[in-house]
Design a protein around this motif. Structure first.
Motif, short mmCIF file in Angstrom:
data_model
loop_
_atom_site.label_atom_id
_atom_site.label_comp_id
_atom_site.label_asym_id
_atom_site.label_seq_id
_atom_site.Cartn_x
_atom_site.Cartn_y
_atom_site.Cartn_z
N SER A 187 0.82 -1.21 0.00
CA SER A 187 0.00 0.00 0.00
C SER A 187 0.85 1.25 0.00
CB SER A 187 -0.92 -0.01 1.23
OG SER A 187 -0.16 -0.06 2.42
N LEU A 188 2.18 1.10 0.34
CA LEU A 188 3.06 2.26 0.36
C LEU A 188 3.60 2.51 -1.04
CD1 LEU A 188 5.09 1.54 3.60
CD2 LEU A 188 3.24 3.18 3.33
N PRO A 189 3.93 3.76 -1.35
CA PRO A 189 4.58 4.05 -2.63
C PRO A 189 5.95 3.38 -2.67
CG PRO A 189 3.68 6.04 -1.65
CD PRO A 189 3.58 4.97 -0.62
N PRO A 190 6.53 3.16 -3.85
CA PRO A 190 7.84 2.49 -3.95
C PRO A 190 8.93 3.22 -3.19
CG PRO A 190 6.74 2.57 -6.09
CD PRO A 190 5.93 3.42 -5.16
N LEU A 191 8.99 4.56 -3.28
CA LEU A 191 10.03 5.31 -2.60
C LEU A 191 9.89 5.21 -1.09
CD1 LEU A 191 10.18 8.52 -4.84
CD2 LEU A 191 11.72 6.54 -4.85
N ALA A 192 8.65 5.30 -0.60
CA ALA A 192 8.43 5.19 0.84
C ALA A 192 8.81 3.80 1.34
CB ALA A 192 6.97 5.50 1.17
N GLY A 193 8.49 2.76 0.57
CA GLY A 193 8.87 1.40 0.96
C GLY A 193 10.37 1.23 1.02
N GLU A 194 11.10 1.79 0.06
CA GLU A 194 12.56 1.70 0.08
C GLU A 194 13.14 2.45 1.28
OE1 GLU A 194 13.94 3.12 -3.62
OE2 GLU A 194 13.12 1.45 -4.80
N ALA A 195 12.56 3.61 1.61
CA ALA A 195 13.06 4.37 2.76
C ALA A 195 12.87 3.60 4.06
CB ALA A 195 12.35 5.72 2.83
N VAL A 196 11.69 2.97 4.19
CA VAL A 196 11.44 2.17 5.39
C VAL A 196 12.40 0.99 5.47
CG1 VAL A 196 9.74 0.71 6.53
CG2 VAL A 196 9.02 2.89 5.57
N ALA A 197 12.64 0.36 4.33
CA ALA A 197 13.57 -0.78 4.32
C ALA A 197 14.98 -0.33 4.69
CB ALA A 197 13.56 -1.44 2.94
N LYS A 198 15.42 0.84 4.18
CA LYS A 198 16.75 1.34 4.53
C LYS A 198 16.85 1.67 6.01
CE LYS A 198 17.93 3.26 -0.01
NZ LYS A 198 18.23 4.50 -0.76
N ARG A 199 15.79 2.25 6.57
CA ARG A 199 15.81 2.56 8.00
C ARG A 199 15.88 1.29 8.84
NH1 ARG A 199 11.34 7.46 8.69
NH2 ARG A 199 12.48 9.01 7.43
N LEU A 200 15.11 0.30 8.45
CA LEU A 200 15.15 -0.96 9.18
C LEU A 200 16.52 -1.61 9.08
CD1 LEU A 200 11.68 -2.50 8.25
CD2 LEU A 200 12.37 -1.56 10.46
N LYS A 201 17.11 -1.57 7.90
CA LYS A 201 18.44 -2.15 7.73
C LYS A 201 19.47 -1.40 8.55
CE LYS A 201 21.67 -3.55 4.10
NZ LYS A 201 21.93 -3.56 2.64
N GLY A 202 19.38 -0.05 8.58
CA GLY A 202 20.30 0.74 9.39
C GLY A 202 20.15 0.45 10.88
N ALA A 203 18.89 0.31 11.33
CA ALA A 203 18.66 0.00 12.73
C ALA A 203 19.24 -1.36 13.10
CB ALA A 203 17.17 0.05 13.04
N LEU A 204 19.05 -2.35 12.21
CA LEU A 204 19.61 -3.68 12.46
C LEU A 204 21.14 -3.64 12.49
CD1 LEU A 204 17.25 -5.87 10.25
CD2 LEU A 204 17.25 -5.68 12.74
N LEU A 205 21.74 -2.85 11.60
CA LEU A 205 23.19 -2.73 11.60
C LEU A 205 23.70 -2.07 12.88
CD1 LEU A 205 23.90 -1.68 7.89
CD2 LEU A 205 24.38 -3.88 8.97
N GLN A 206 22.98 -1.04 13.36
CA GLN A 206 23.38 -0.39 14.61
C GLN A 206 23.28 -1.35 15.78
OE1 GLN A 206 21.04 3.13 15.04
NE2 GLN A 206 22.12 4.26 13.44
#
Length: 228
Positions: A60-79
């Motif tokens: 339901s999210l736009p493609p750009l918003a979905g990529e941003a959420v995925a990047k944030r989740l990946k960054g949080a997991l890396l931290q």
């Protein structure tokens, strides 16, 4: 004469079959089937649509918003992963540091105990008190040796204190026994022989051991026995 109410009811009834009873039976049957279908749907477990089950559904999210959420989740997991690795490294460093300090304390305790135990044992075994009187460097040292009991008493103190230091459980007792002797050696070399290095080394060594075993002296000034 016919009842007028019955005539009105028959006239208002929809034509579904010849007669009223078949029509009412069809309605009741449909209601029962509808209720049964609703109960089956309510009791059945939730199943996503086939498109979502097959992974073909669109977000339901736009493609750009979905990529941003995925990047944030990946960054949080890396931290989180980096913080866990840092904590593991700190824990390993602390363990290695504590282990090194423990080995260093054991070595210092055994060397100090061996020296004083050896001095006391050799003094009692040899027992050449006349030689100590002849080799006395000062009149004070000669006077102590001439008493006849000072040298054996010092040897016994060295033997008992060094022997207690060999065992970790009795190490605080050995420190207490050797403390007066070490203090006398420190001031003797500082004031009389002016060999301040040897006296200071003995005193600093004993203070370091006393600090390491400081928990063993708590009962000396925090006695918690029965009150009389």
């Amino acid at each position: 004469m016919k009842n007028p109410l019955a005539a009105v009811a028959v006239a208002s009834t929809p034509a579904c079959a010849p007669g009223l009873r078949p029509c009412l039976y069809d309605r009741s049957t449909k209601q029962i089937e509808r209720r049964r279908h609703e109960e089956e749907q309510a009791s059945a477990p939730f199943r996503p649509p086939p498109a979502l089950r097959a992974g073909e559904g669109k977000s339901s999210l736009p493609p750009l918003a979905g990529e941003a959420v995925a990047k944030r989740l990946k960054g949080a997991l890396l931290q989180i992963d980096e913080s866990n690795q840092a904590q593991e490294l700190l824990s390993a460093d602390r363990i290695s540091m504590v282990s090194s300090m423990t080995h260093l304390a054991v070595a210092a305790r055994l060397i100090f105990a061996l020296y004083y135990f050896g001095v006391g044992a050799l003094g009692l075994i040899l027992g050449d008190w006349a030689k100590d009187i002849a080799n006395a460097a000062t009149p004070f040292e000669r006077a102590l040796s001439e008493t006849g009991f000072m040298d054996p008493l010092l040897c016994l103190a060295c033997l008992a204190g060094g022997g207690a230091l060999f065992i970790r459980r009795t190490a605080p007792l050995g420190i207490v026994v050797l403390a007066p002797l070490v203090i006398i050696i420190f001031f003797f070399h500082l004031v009389i022989t002016h060999d301040w290095l040897w006296g200071s080394l003995n005193l600093a060594w004993l203070i370091a051991l006393a600090w390491y075993f400081r928990r063993g002296f708590d009962s000396l000034w925090h006695f918690q026995g029965p009150q009389q």
